[in-house]
Design an enzyme around this catalytic site. Sequence first.
Site, short mmCIF file in Angstrom:
data_model
loop_
_atom_site.label_atom_id
_atom_site.label_comp_id
_atom_site.label_asym_id
_atom_site.label_seq_id
_atom_site.Cartn_x
_atom_site.Cartn_y
_atom_site.Cartn_z
N CYS A 175 0.83 -0.97 -0.08
CA CYS A 175 0.32 0.11 -0.34
C CYS A 175 0.76 1.24 0.38
CB CYS A 175 -0.93 -0.09 1.19
SG CYS A 175 0.16 -0.24 2.97
N HIS A 182 -2.62 0.78 7.10
CA HIS A 182 -2.47 1.05 5.70
C HIS A 182 -2.39 2.58 5.35
CE1 HIS A 182 -3.97 -0.50 1.55
NE2 HIS A 182 -5.09 0.27 1.93
N ASN A 204 -8.23 5.09 -2.70
CA ASN A 204 -7.18 3.22 -2.29
C ASN A 204 -6.81 2.75 -2.99
OD1 ASN A 204 -6.32 1.64 -0.37
ND2 ASN A 204 -9.19 0.74 0.05
#
Length: 480
Positions: free
Chosen positions: A75, A395, A417
């Site tokens: 991520c 994250h 995202n």
Amino acid sequence: MTDYSAGAIAPATSDELAASFSADRANRVARNAVTSMNVHAAARDVSRMRTYHDTFRVSRLRTGKVTNQRHSGRCWMFSAFNVARAATMELLDVDDFEFSQAFGFFYDKLEKFNVGLEYVIETAALPSDSREVSDLLEHSMGDGNYYPAAMNIIKKWGLVPKDAMPESACTKDADQMNAQLDRLFRKSAMELRRMAAAGAGTGELRAAKEGMVADCHRVLCVCLGEPPATIDVEVPVGEKCRVHASMLVEQEGGPAPDGKTRRLLVDRGITPREFAERYVPFDPDDYVQLVHMPGEGRPFGHAFHRRFSDTMAGGRALRMLNVGIEVLEDAAVASLRAGVPCEMACDVAQQFPRRIEDFPGVLACDTMDYEGLFGVDLSMGRSEMIDAHETRNTHAMTFQGVELGGDGRPVAWRIENSWGEDACKKGYLVASAEWFRTYGGEVVVRREFVPAEVLDLWDNAPVEEVEPWTTIGMAMAPRL
């Protein structure tokens, strides 16, 4: 009668509690709901969820297609590359562009292996069960990392377009590759420790390490493919493309359906570093990493470095400046107002009904009524949660928009995202300002968006080194 020691649960106590539970109507309703549909679905407050909308007055329109890290902990890299690609998209006047995360993944793993063995050499005199050595052997080859690591990769190794080194089975699901890299790293570490115990000096250990790094390179080539030494760039560009005219050619076959001239950027035989220097107008050193970690021993205006957190020998060291939440918010808002996305990190799983179909992409503190469901007090402040290991940055994503209230403070954030377009709200999340203040711990912005007094601290404040097992800068990489 059985004599239970002090502190033990007596069976009679459990029987009394069960009888009391069953006598309460609300308990029975909660039990039936959770046992049939699980916690998130039973705890959601539909009335509150429907108040959140994916509309923002401050929002970037040209963001590119949503990327997908698949079953990996990349991520941090996807977020950083999504920030960098914004500059490339503006330069080329295109609505989408994606860098190869497989290329970055290759060199992140190689650099981690190398610097991890450097740390092994540094700690060779410590017992193998010391906290330092145990931490190195447990965590050195994981997928997770921090924003500065991506900047170091760009600066040293460059970037390439996605099609120059596409995803492989081992980037889409890194577990099997990681298991072999972990084993190779631990085998190499133990060999270096045996050599050190037998009297080998640093020079001899580093010479042995070179062969170990070569083995890691071989494994990575097998799993990910060889990274390209040179690439041929040939991509369509828009009419406002700002590259030198000598690099542009017109496509044959007449104008595009909208009447615009069709042009290609053509640049052959260039290295990944040359590609980054020419087509990514983005300074990997031009950023400030701000974190919000309130609590005793974590003063604001203080800079921290986490030992063993640097994953590239000779790269820019990880540094975090601890500030109040308003400083993070103001810097992120300034960046978005200027049309520049910025990295953010948070504890994404907190109060997040990720797979609830009707409201899949809302992060808020008032949409999940766990306390009402269970009838217990679960409230904790951010400082206490950090101390208790209840929250950490799990994250990294990218801020692409913000909604401001009448007082000019953020009300909600629009977040890009990296779980693909089918996840959340077409790949995006909506986070309330309260949620980010509670569970959002980091933003990384360009220097120009940071106030002078904060920038002075970033440049000049002494940096305190903390141990890797402390709560400062604690992070982990969740897998999909």
